[in-house]
Scaffold this motif. Structure first.
Motif, mmCIF file in Angstrom:
data_model
loop_
_atom_site.group_PDB
_atom_site.id
_atom_site.type_symbol
_atom_site.label_atom_id
_atom_site.label_comp_id
_atom_site.label_asym_id
_atom_site.label_seq_id
_atom_site.Cartn_x
_atom_site.Cartn_y
_atom_site.Cartn_z
ATOM 1 N N SER A 76 2.981 16.205 1.684
ATOM 2 C CA SER A 76 1.834 15.306 1.601
ATOM 3 C C SER A 76 1.836 14.330 2.771
ATOM 4 N N GLY A 77 0.650 13.777 3.054
ATOM 5 C CA GLY A 77 0.618 12.806 4.131
ATOM 6 C C GLY A 77 -0.746 12.231 4.391
ATOM 7 N N TYR A 78 -0.829 11.522 5.531
ATOM 8 C CA TYR A 78 -1.971 10.689 5.869
ATOM 9 C C TYR A 78 -2.666 11.171 7.135
ATOM 10 N N ASN A 79 -3.993 11.232 7.088
ATOM 11 C CA ASN A 79 -4.818 11.333 8.291
ATOM 12 C C ASN A 79 -5.438 9.960 8.520
ATOM 13 N N LEU A 80 -5.140 9.344 9.655
ATOM 14 C CA LEU A 80 -5.583 7.983 9.940
ATOM 15 C C LEU A 80 -6.612 7.972 11.062
ATOM 16 N N CYS A 81 -7.673 7.198 10.875
ATOM 17 C CA CYS A 81 -8.754 7.105 11.863
ATOM 18 C C CYS A 81 -8.990 5.641 12.240
ATOM 19 N N THR A 82 -9.420 5.433 13.490
ATOM 20 C CA THR A 82 -9.719 4.072 13.944
ATOM 21 C C THR A 82 -11.106 3.633 13.489
ATOM 22 N N THR A 83 -11.979 4.614 13.193
ATOM 23 C CA THR A 83 -13.313 4.312 12.667
ATOM 24 C C THR A 83 -13.639 5.294 11.545
ATOM 25 N N ARG A 84 -14.600 4.935 10.718
ATOM 26 C CA ARG A 84 -15.006 5.825 9.616
ATOM 27 C C ARG A 84 -15.652 7.092 10.187
ATOM 28 N N GLN A 129 -7.340 0.520 0.548
ATOM 29 C CA GLN A 129 -7.073 -0.561 1.495
ATOM 30 C C GLN A 129 -5.582 -0.888 1.543
ATOM 31 N N ARG A 130 -4.925 -0.818 0.395
ATOM 32 C CA ARG A 130 -3.478 -1.097 0.375
ATOM 33 C C ARG A 130 -2.719 -0.099 1.247
ATOM 34 N N GLU A 131 -3.141 1.163 1.214
ATOM 35 C CA GLU A 131 -2.492 2.166 2.065
ATOM 36 C C GLU A 131 -2.792 1.903 3.535
ATOM 37 N N LEU A 132 -4.038 1.568 3.845
ATOM 38 C CA LEU A 132 -4.401 1.300 5.235
ATOM 39 C C LEU A 132 -3.656 0.086 5.789
ATOM 40 N N TYR A 141 -5.650 0.977 11.994
ATOM 41 C CA TYR A 141 -6.407 2.096 11.428
ATOM 42 C C TYR A 141 -7.200 1.595 10.231
ATOM 43 N N SER A 142 -8.489 1.887 10.233
ATOM 44 C CA SER A 142 -9.374 1.297 9.230
ATOM 45 C C SER A 142 -9.915 2.309 8.224
ATOM 46 N N TRP A 192 3.869 13.229 6.315
ATOM 47 C CA TRP A 192 3.328 13.364 7.658
ATOM 48 C C TRP A 192 2.249 12.306 7.894
ATOM 49 N N ILE A 193 2.114 11.921 9.160
ATOM 50 C CA ILE A 193 1.104 10.941 9.581
ATOM 51 C C ILE A 193 0.429 11.501 10.823
ATOM 52 N N LEU A 194 -0.864 11.778 10.718
ATOM 53 C CA LEU A 194 -1.656 12.242 11.858
ATOM 54 C C LEU A 194 -2.712 11.196 12.165
ATOM 55 N N THR A 195 -2.826 10.820 13.427
ATOM 56 C CA THR A 195 -3.838 9.832 13.798
ATOM 57 C C THR A 195 -4.952 10.504 14.590
ATOM 58 N N HIS A 196 -6.149 9.936 14.494
ATOM 59 C CA HIS A 196 -7.317 10.539 15.134
ATOM 60 C C HIS A 196 -8.170 9.453 15.782
#
Length: 347
Positions: A93-101, A119-122, A128-129, A213-217
């Motif tokens: 399991s993991g997170y996909n993080l974005c700087t904008t919606r 919001q707590r996770e962010l 990352y918003s 895992w943590i993936l940023t976009h």
């Protein structure tokens, strides 16, 4: 019938597997051979982290989303079997993080437990918003490829370590059908202006405390050019780069520093991780997978080529769906030739 597969990454091996599964009892004799200049553990598939996840958006290419789903469902079916650990398959399991919606990704209905981040996770990830959480699969190339090789070897498939310089070379030696799974090197066999290398450099570290895992976009940056952290069964993969047109397989100290600094900003505990390996590979980038039949000529004779390449950074994610489609195209050819044997009557 003699089938020659060019390429021994996940695409080549899984395509050989699908062809065997569909036709070993329908065509006699059936000989399948795999030709490659490199085999596991030296293929691009071996270096990949192994997380099942395509690019966020299929841009209307629903066929590839279908092949991705077929692959996910196929791999998921092995989780109830002890064989899964031999294949390098497990849930993660993991997170996909974005700087904008942004809109939901094309794979939202394929993975398990997909949802937006709270919001707590962010708050855990400054800068990352928006983003999503889900459970997906890991299929680690360094385990999966040896499993595929063993599966094929047990069924009589032969392997030849040699560079193939032309399709005609195999046709002239008696191959009835050639399966082109040569990845980024496909352009050496037939010019393809849409195919380009996409250089990727990663760092493998010993950080057993990292469990997600943590993936940023960034919707304005190239795919995979922002930090990602993917824990595997033993090591954690840190990336990344996606440098189109760059053929260099040398590790770059500049890329290394940039990746490492950004990953440590994302996950500060990495500063205490032991670096085990730095690796560089070339993804076969294309605007879409090339998966099609082509009849070619050698002198007075014709021969059939099925192209299956251009899977970019998601070969492990899409491999089984593409292998099954390639096997279907082989069936078309066999049907046209009248080489399919009718099943024996049970009466």
């Amino acid at each position: 019938m003699r089938v020659a597969v060019i390429g021994a990454g996940v695409i080549g091996l899984s395509t050989a597997q699908s062809i065997y599964e569909h036709y070993h009892d329908k065509v006699s004799p059936l000989t399948i051979e795999v030709y490659a200049d490199v085999f596991t553990p030296l293929t691009t598939s071996d270096g990949a982290a192994g997380l099942w996840q395509p690019y966020l958006y299929d841009k209307g290419n629903v066929q590839e989303t279908k092949w991705n789903k077929e692959t996910f469902d196929y791999l998921l079916s092995f989780l109830s079997s002890p064989e899964s650990i031999k294949m390098g398959i497990f849930l993660q399991s993991g997170y996909n993080l974005c700087t904008t919606r942004g809109p939901d990704p094309s794979f939202k209905d394929i993975v398990l437990g997909f949802r937006e981040l709270t919001q707590r996770e962010l708050d855990i990830f400054p800068g990352y918003s928006f983003g999503w959480f889900n459970t997906a699969l890991m299929v680690e190339g360094k385990t999966y490829l040896p499993w595929l090789m063993n599966w094929l070897s047990e069924r009589g498939i032969k392997f030849y370590q040699r560079k193939i310089n032309s399709f005609q070379e195999l046709a002239d030696s008696g191959a009835d059908i050639i399966i082109n799974c040569s990845g980024v090197r496909s352009g050496d066999l037939q010019h393809d202006p849409e195919l380009t290398p996409a250089r990727g450099q990663i760092i493998k570290v010993d950080a057993p405390w990292i469990k997600h895992w943590i993936l940023t976009h960034s919707f304005t940056a190239e795919i995979y050019s922002t930090p990602y952290i993917i824990p595997g069964s033993r090591l954690v993969t840190v990336g990344g780069t996606f440098q189109r047109g760059n053929w260099s397989q040398q590790n770059s100290s500049i890329d290394h520093k940039k990746m490492w600094d950004e990953a440590c900003k994302l996950e500060p505990s990495l500063k205490h991780a032991r670096i085990v390996e730095v690796w560089t590979g070339l993804r076969p980038a294309r605007n879409k997978v090339r998966l099609e039949r082509e009849t070619m000529r050698s002198g007075l004779n014709t021969f059939e080529v099925i192209h299956n390449y251009g899977h970019g950074g998601y070969g492990l994610t899409i491999h089984r769906g593409c292998a099954e489609e390639a096997a279907r195209l082989v069936g078309e050819f066999l049907q046209q030739k009248g080489w399919l044997t009718k099943p024996k009557s049970r009466l």
